[in-house]
Design an enzyme around this catalytic site. Structure first.
Site, PDB file in Angstrom:
ATOM      1  N   LYS A  38      45.057  49.256  41.146  1.00 12.22           N
ATOM      2  CA  LYS A  38      44.087  48.929  42.200  1.00 12.22           C
ATOM      3  C   LYS A  38      42.839  48.292  41.602  1.00 12.22           C
ATOM      4  O   LYS A  38      42.284  47.333  42.147  1.00 12.22           O
ATOM      5  CB  LYS A  38      43.739  50.189  42.994  1.00 12.22           C
ATOM      6  CG  LYS A  38      42.692  49.998  44.090  1.00 12.22           C
ATOM      7  CD  LYS A  38      41.282  50.330  43.652  1.00 12.22           C
ATOM      8  CE  LYS A  38      41.152  51.794  43.281  1.00 12.22           C
ATOM      9  NZ  LYS A  38      39.746  52.143  42.925  1.00 12.22           N
ATOM     10  N   SER A 184      27.570  54.679  38.879  1.00 10.21           N
ATOM     11  CA  SER A 184      28.879  54.027  38.945  1.00 10.21           C
ATOM     12  C   SER A 184      28.846  52.717  38.186  1.00 10.21           C
ATOM     13  O   SER A 184      27.924  51.905  38.363  1.00 10.21           O
ATOM     14  CB  SER A 184      29.289  53.759  40.388  1.00 10.21           C
ATOM     15  OG  SER A 184      30.497  53.019  40.437  1.00 10.21           O
ATOM     16  N   SER A 185      29.876  52.480  37.377  1.00 10.43           N
ATOM     17  CA  SER A 185      30.006  51.181  36.703  1.00 10.43           C
ATOM     18  C   SER A 185      30.263  50.065  37.705  1.00 10.43           C
ATOM     19  O   SER A 185      30.054  48.886  37.391  1.00 10.43           O
ATOM     20  CB  SER A 185      31.139  51.235  35.689  1.00 10.43           C
ATOM     21  OG  SER A 185      32.393  51.434  36.332  1.00 10.43           O
ATOM     22  N   SER A 213      32.203  55.142  32.711  1.00 10.74           N
ATOM     23  CA  SER A 213      33.367  54.260  32.898  1.00 10.74           C
ATOM     24  C   SER A 213      33.162  52.874  32.313  1.00 10.74           C
ATOM     25  O   SER A 213      33.483  51.857  32.944  1.00 10.74           O
ATOM     26  CB  SER A 213      33.714  54.155  34.394  1.00 10.74           C
ATOM     27  OG  SER A 213      34.009  55.415  34.931  1.00 10.74           O
ATOM     28  N   GLU A 328      38.088  58.977  36.065  1.00  5.47           N
ATOM     29  CA  GLU A 328      39.070  59.057  37.142  1.00  5.47           C
ATOM     30  C   GLU A 328      40.274  59.928  36.767  1.00  5.47           C
ATOM     31  O   GLU A 328      41.044  60.330  37.634  1.00  5.47           O
ATOM     32  CB  GLU A 328      39.534  57.660  37.531  1.00  5.47           C
ATOM     33  CG  GLU A 328      40.232  56.898  36.433  1.00  5.47           C
ATOM     34  CD  GLU A 328      40.351  55.414  36.741  1.00  5.47           C
ATOM     35  OE1 GLU A 328      41.438  54.868  36.517  1.00  5.47           O
ATOM     36  OE2 GLU A 328      39.357  54.814  37.194  1.00  5.47           O
ATOM     37  N   ARG A 400      42.853  61.473  44.678  1.00  3.28           N
ATOM     38  CA  ARG A 400      43.106  62.177  43.420  1.00  3.28           C
ATOM     39  C   ARG A 400      43.060  63.692  43.586  1.00  3.28           C
ATOM     40  O   ARG A 400      43.671  64.422  42.793  1.00  3.28           O
ATOM     41  CB  ARG A 400      42.142  61.686  42.343  1.00  3.28           C
ATOM     42  CG  ARG A 400      42.279  60.199  42.082  1.00  3.28           C
ATOM     43  CD  ARG A 400      41.887  59.787  40.692  1.00  3.28           C
ATOM     44  NE  ARG A 400      41.788  58.332  40.592  1.00  3.28           N
ATOM     45  CZ  ARG A 400      42.813  57.516  40.405  1.00  3.28           C
ATOM     46  NH1 ARG A 400      44.037  58.013  40.292  1.00  3.28           N
ATOM     47  NH2 ARG A 400      42.636  56.206  40.325  1.00  3.28           N
ATOM     48  N   LYS A 425      45.659  55.389  49.636  1.00  2.00           N
ATOM     49  CA  LYS A 425      44.500  54.621  49.184  1.00  2.00           C
ATOM     50  C   LYS A 425      44.872  53.750  47.995  1.00  2.00           C
ATOM     51  O   LYS A 425      44.414  52.609  47.875  1.00  2.00           O
ATOM     52  CB  LYS A 425      43.371  55.584  48.808  1.00  2.00           C
ATOM     53  CG  LYS A 425      42.063  54.924  48.423  1.00  2.00           C
ATOM     54  CD  LYS A 425      41.018  55.991  48.142  1.00  2.00           C
ATOM     55  CE  LYS A 425      39.626  55.396  48.083  1.00  2.00           C
ATOM     56  NZ  LYS A 425      39.423  54.476  46.967  1.00  2.00           N
TER      57      LYS A 425
END
Length: 439
Positions: A38, A184-185, A213, A328, A400, A425
């Site tokens: 994704k 967040s990256s 990340s 993740e 997840r 997703k």
């Protein structure tokens, strides 16, 4: 979000029949074809939309996040269609970007954080909104960066969150911008992906105390360079994208290595071997770190050509693990840790509090609900194995969390996973693949 809030929240909008997670029938011997990445797919889609010629994406992933991205690009005037004679490939045809449209982000961070900079290049207003859970995910750094680049942004709810409107003027001057990407990256990647189309390109400097990340930013730089874009990342936490054209490409999408993780980890819980074909020899996906982690937890791994095989004995060792570069993987590793023979400490993942849900609170709550012991720290979890019992694993609309519940169900009878359909997703048929793996 607090643990108590997670415990009390009914999630009525995602209410669905509980899925009885199947126990492993015995040692496994399975090969699982994992769908495409994704993370790569949605980066390819954005670059293809901004390219100077059509692109073909082979092995295109058709999950909720990628379908949302494709629909959003169509709303902006881009062609995204099945390639003639196949349903496995997409052809993306660039066009003039137009506003006057709405973008449904669903719960996709890549849509809500990658497309505002693309919308800034369109003519007219583009309104962004998404699922109720999406409205708690942070967006402030992207919106502040766009304003600093003189792009009009109107917020319609809580500042720094969905919904908002970006009013494009058909051009973005570009230049220099500072961004705090501690949360967040994707805040960095979303601006870099569109930056070659800015008149002056873009020099972006990360100003926050941490940068999670980093492999995802390296992935963004890699796909930009492959499309002919000049990127200078020689200085830590500073990126320079030169203005220029983006080349259309014919590219095959790698399997999603993070989505492969639950299947490979199943071999550690049940014993036996699970194989995933198409594993790249080199990759920018954070999931590429998985084999080394699993070996430390007691597995044997082997890469034979492009087939990764993981073999387990049913015994799992706890460890002290910094997942800063691959956050993740945390829900999957946490599920293994709850079944290990010694405690596990997961570090470096404070940014997971801003993912589909507060994953640290969610994991602590759900492992505890089944009788385990999982305590939150400032930047992660400490999981101390305890005998687990059956019960309902809530997912909070987080794919997840659902796959983590499936892993626990391999060893614990009576585990039921709420809203397992949320796995669509990123994995169109998780339940079918899981059942096939178990024979």
């Amino acid at each position: 979000m607090t643990t108590d809030a997670l415990t009390d929240r009914p999630d009525a909008e995602h209410a669905a029949a509980l899925w009885p997670a199947p126990q492993a029938p015995g040692p496994l011997d399975a090969t699982v074809e994992v769908p495409g990445s994704k993370s790569l797919m949605n980066r390819y889609l954005v670059l293809a939309a901004l390219a100077d010629s059509p692109s073909r994406l082979r092995g295109a992933l058709r999950s909720r996040d990628t379908l949302l991205m494709a629909a959003a690009l169509r709303a902006l005037g881009i062609g995204v269609e099945d390639a003639p004679g196949t349903t496995s490939d997409w052809v993306v045809t660039p066009g003039s970007l137009s506003g006057g449209s709405d973008v449904d982000c669903g719960l996709a961070g890549t849509v809500m954080r990658f497309l505002p900079a693309v919308a800034a290049l369109a003519e007219g207003p583009v309104r962004f909104d998404g699922d109720p859970h999406a409205r708690v995910r942070p967006m402030g750094p992207v919106l502040r960066a766009l304003r600093a680049l003189e792009v009009p942004v109107d917020e319609h709810g809580e500042p720094g969150h969905l919904p908002f409107t970006v009013t494009g003027r058909g051009r973005v001057r570009g230049g220099h911008v500072d961004v705090d990407a501690s949360g967040s990256s994707q805040f960095v990647s979303g601006l870099l992906l569109a930056a070659a189309r800015f008149e002056q390109g873009l020099t972006l400097r990360h100003t926050g105390p941490t940068l999670p990340s980093l492999p995802h930013i390296e992935m963004t730089v890699d796909v930009l360079r492959a499309a002919g874009v000049t990127v200078d990342d020689s200085r830590p936490t500073i990126w320079r994208v030169e203005p220029g054209t983006i080349a259309g490409r014919d590219v095959r999408v790698e399997p999603d290595l993070s989505n492969a993780a639950p299947f490979l980890c199943a071999a550690m819980i049940a014993g036996g071997t699970v194989r995933v074909p198409g594993w790249p020899a080199q990759t920018t996906q954070p999931g590429g770190l998985l084999p080394g982690i699993l070996e430390r937890m007691g597995a044997t791994t082997r890469l034979d050509g492009d087939v990764l095989a993981v073999t387990g004995t049913g015994r799992i060792h706890g460890l002290d693990l910094d997942l800063h570069a691959a956050g993740e993987l945390t829900p999957t590793i946490a599920a293994l840790a709850a079944l290990a023979d010694s405690p596990t400490r997961i570090r470096g993942v404070a940014h997971l509090r801003g993912h589909e849900t507060d994953r640290l609170a969610a994991l602590s709550t759900e492992i505890t609900r089944l009788g385990g012991q999982a305590e939150q720290t400032s930047d992660g979890l400490v999981i101390t194995p305890r005998p687990l019992t059956g019960g309902t694993v809530r997912t909070y609309a987080d794919h997840r969390m659902a796959t983590a519940g499936a892993l626990l169900g391999l060893a614990v009878p009576g585990v039921r996973v709420e809203d397992v359909a949320t796995t669509a997703k990123t994995i169109p048929d998780f339940v079918g693949l899981w059942s096939g793996m178990l024979g």
